[in-house]
Design a protein around this motif. Structure first.
Motif: not given
Length: 433
Positions: A33-38, A40-41, A72-73, A124-126
């Motif tokens: 799930t790390a890829f889809p969440v990151s 999306a961010a 981002a928060r 982190w979003s980047l």
């Protein structure tokens, strides 16, 4: 003792350790799930932030930048939840800057842009997309190797064979045909399955390590500063309370005895010629009072800095204290050498206060004292078979003891249901560097 159980906690307990199949599944879920969440961010925060930066000369540009920071928060909060829920990490949340009462609209809108943690959330979003992609790719590849290798014996029949019969198995010398190819792919699957826990752990930590640094590092620093401030305040309160108690004890005890001693000596001086026998009795009584005063002053001095604790260490001091307790007390103390003085002092006064309460309030027939080292630090336990009901009420001294333990960043727990038994447990962290 009357009241109810009181518990005060200061030490952070370590996160729950998850092992076995559950650990592998949680690591895999986190990595997958790390890829889809990151992603999306990244696709939400970056366009809004870039648009806001481009229009920063206008008011709407700063508003868009603030919006991107707040988005981002939100993703940062979600990632901390993932860290806690999937990896079992503490993942503390930071204290963001907040507008004060009376601030204007512009100041309130721009407040998130002034918060350093907000920009760490943006970073982190980047960069989270990079580690998220790596973790996702490794997880997909390894699970595919496990699934494909272990089931190759079934679905290989549906694959067309090369006319020349050349396969990977034949190229490495295992032979030609389907059987060597099945054995080779099954071996790949077994290897992937055996290494799956370590690979999934590595993939999860690749993404979680960066997340912890960017999203939780500042919060941990804030927590340390807060604990230091709380410990300092608790130490000041405990010291002030100890000084007031010492002053009261001196006023009510030795000072009154010395006043009476001075009066008796004055009477003896007036009667030494007229009534020598009576003067002799007065002097003898004054001598007895002086002896009692010295003993009481010595007792008070032990409450400040016990000489035996300094000279022979914590174990000997606890043994002597237990021998002087009116309630029969057994002691088991396994204390290493070289403990910091503040740790020994806190442990000593924990035992002293607990045994004082046992003697005065518990109605117990016996008590036990255990002092040992554990992974959390020095653990002091004092138990009795009395009537229970201990609490931080006035006159029991537990409130002062809580402050004393807080001053050394420790934890005090009192388990004392009505009817007993009572257990006072202090855990004091030890830094022996």
């Amino acid at each position: 003792m009357k009241g109810m159980t009181t518990t005060t906690t200061r030490l952070e307990r370590p996160p729950v350790r998850i092992r076995g199949v559950q650990r592998v599944l949680l690591d895999s879920a986190y990595a997958l799930t790390a890829f889809p969440v990151s992603l999306a961010a990244f696709v939400v925060v970056v366009p809004v932030l870039a648009t806001g930066a481009g229009l920063s000369v206008l008011g709407v540009g700063l508003a868009l930048m603030t919006l991107s920071v707040l988005i981002a928060r939100g993703f940062a909060v979600a990632e901390r939840v993932r860290l806690r829920g999937m990896l079992g990490r503490s993942a503390p949340g930071p204290r963001y800057l907040r507008a004060r009462e009376g601030d204007g609209v512009v100041r309130r809108v721009l407040m998130p842009l002034r918060d350093p943690q907000s920009w760490l959330d943006v970073v982190w979003s980047l960069v989270g997309l990079v580690t998220g992609t790596v973790a996702f790719s490794v997880a997909v590849a390894w699970w595919a190797a496990v699934g494909g290798g272990l089931t190759y014996w079934y679905w290989e029949r549906f694959l067309p064979m090369d006319e020349d019969g050349v396969t990977l198995a034949s190229l490495i010398g295992m032979g030609e045909g389907r059987e060597p190819e099945i054995m080779l792919n099954t071996g790949f699957g077994v290897f992937a399955l055996l290494t799956l826990p370590w690979v999934m752990r590595m993939a999860a930590l690749t993404h979680a390590g960066l997340a912890s640094v960017l999203l939780c590092g500042r919060a941990e620093l804030q927590g340390q500063v807060e604990r230091v401030q709380d410990s300092r305040d608790a130490a000041r309160v405990a010291e002030s309370a100890s000084m007031r108690r010492l002053e009261r004890d001196i006023h009510d005890g030795p000072q009154q005895r010395l006043v009476r001693l001075a009066m008796d000596l004055g009477r003896a001086r007036r009667q030494v010629h007229n009534d020598p026998e009576r003067a002799e009795k007065i002097i003898e009584d004054a001598r007895r009072q002086a002896t009692e005063t010295v003993a009481e002053l010595r007792s008070l001095s032990r409450g400040i800095a016990p000489p035996l604790l300094v000279d022979r260490g914590l174990a000997a001091a606890v043994e002597e204290m237990a021998q002087g307790c009116p309630v029969p007390t057994t002691v088991s103390a396994y204390v290493p050498d070289g403990l910091p003085p503040h740790v020994e002092t806190a442990a000593y006064f924990t035992v002293a206060e607990a045994l004082t309460n046992v003697a005065k309030h518990s109605g117990a027939g016996e008590a036990q004292v255990h002092v040992t080292m554990s992974g959390m630090g020095l653990v002091v336990e004092v138990s009795d078979d009395g009537v229970g009901g201990a609490h931080e009420g006035k006159g029991l001294g537990l409130a002062g003891l809580v402050r004393r333990i807080e001053a050394v960043e420790g934890e005090l727990t009192v388990a004392s249901p009505v009817g007993g038994p009572t257990l006072v447990r202090a855990c004091i962290p030890v830094d022996r560097r």
